[in-house]
Enzyme design. Structure first.
Site, PDB file in Angstrom:
ATOM      1  CB  SER A 105       2.331  -4.099   4.528  1.00 46.68           C
ATOM      2  OG  SER A 105       1.018  -4.635   4.635  1.00 46.68           O
ATOM      3  CB  SER A 117      -0.916  -6.750   7.365  1.00 45.78           C
ATOM      4  OG  SER A 117      -1.583  -6.615   6.127  1.00 45.78           O
ATOM      5  CE  LYS A 152      -5.012  -4.860   7.071  1.00 49.16           C
ATOM      6  NZ  LYS A 152      -3.618  -5.079   7.488  1.00 49.16           N
ATOM      7  CB  SER A 157      -2.499  -7.287  10.871  1.00 48.79           C
ATOM      8  OG  SER A 157      -3.583  -6.866  10.064  1.00 48.79           O
TER       9      SER A 157
END
Length: 249
Positions: free
Chosen positions: A43, A45, A106, A197
């Protein structure tokens, strides 16, 4: 040479081949469990730091080992062994707390005991604003997924780690949040693509130390256009060779 001798040699050759294959599989399993795990970015994010189609190595020993370090996450023990603390700014792969079957990636911004809040797009840690400097714009849909120039801000955490973040939508829902108090043994994670995100501000919540898989270290391959690395015919137009072997910061 007798027929029996020939059969024995053939059998020995096949047995040797099987032995080599088994040993190679066991070695690959040990390397993946103890040392490195490949991971692909699914993705956007973490844009602009990581892009969809980036393939990277995750260092498994960086924070010690938990059951999530093992394939299929068998419940053999609780907590972490040979554990060490992540640092603010580390880019981490972890198991999504509501569903540990899913991997997330993250950046660590909050440590146990920290108070985290977003105010008008600025990150605050323990009521102190993290320096945020506009460094320009990116006008490249492959990096931003937007067909317009996007503002880029450099953040510098209290330990000196700096990285770029995207500000796609000024005054978005996640630009102003309540204050989060990170519980003991947990971490607060955020994506560098701040307005796109799902992270600790939203569905991820606080991430238990047990859920950490490892630290993302280096990009070894990258391909755009949602192409598979096996689609060799797309390499001439979709490969991102300038991202190969980039260290993740």
């Amino acid at each position: 040479m007798s027929v029996a001798d020939k059969a024995g040699k053939k059998s020995g050759g096949l047995g040797e081949t099987i032995s080599v294959i088994v040993q190679a599989l066991l070695l690959a399993l040990v390397i993946r469990t103890v040392f490195f795990q490949p991971f692909s970015i699914p993705s956007g994010s973490m844009r602009p730091t990581l892009l969809e189609g980036d393939y990277l190595f995750v260092t498994k020993w960086a924070y010690g080992y938990s059951r999530y370090s093992l394939p299929f996450s068998p419940n053999l023990f609780e907590g972490r062994i040979w554990g060490s603390e992540p640092q603010r700014g580390d880019v981490v792969v972890f198991k999504f707390p509501p569903n540990p079957q899913v991997d997330y990636i993250k950046r660590v911004v909050g440590l146990p005991g920290d108070r985290i809040q977003m105010r008008n797009g600025q990150l605050f840690i323990n009521d102190v604003g993290v320096p945020r400097e506009k460094v320009g714009q990116i006008d490249n849909p492959d990096i931003t997924a937007e067909n317009r120039p996007i503002d880029v801000y450099k953040e510098t955490l209290p330990n000196g780690v700096s990285y770029n973040t995207l500000d796609i939508y000024p005054d978005s829902e996640t630009d102003n949040t309540r204050e989060f108090l990170v519980p003991p043994g947990h971490y607060f994670m955020m994506g560098d693509n701040r307005d796109n995100s799902a992270d600790s501000r939203l569905s991820v919540g606080y991430v238990p130390a047990e859920n950490l898989v490892g630290r993302a270290n280096i990009i070894f391959f990258s391909i755009a256009g949602k192409a598979s690395p096996l689609e060799l015919w797309r390499w001439p137009t979709e490969l991102r060779p300038t991202r190969f072997f980039n260290v993740i910061r």
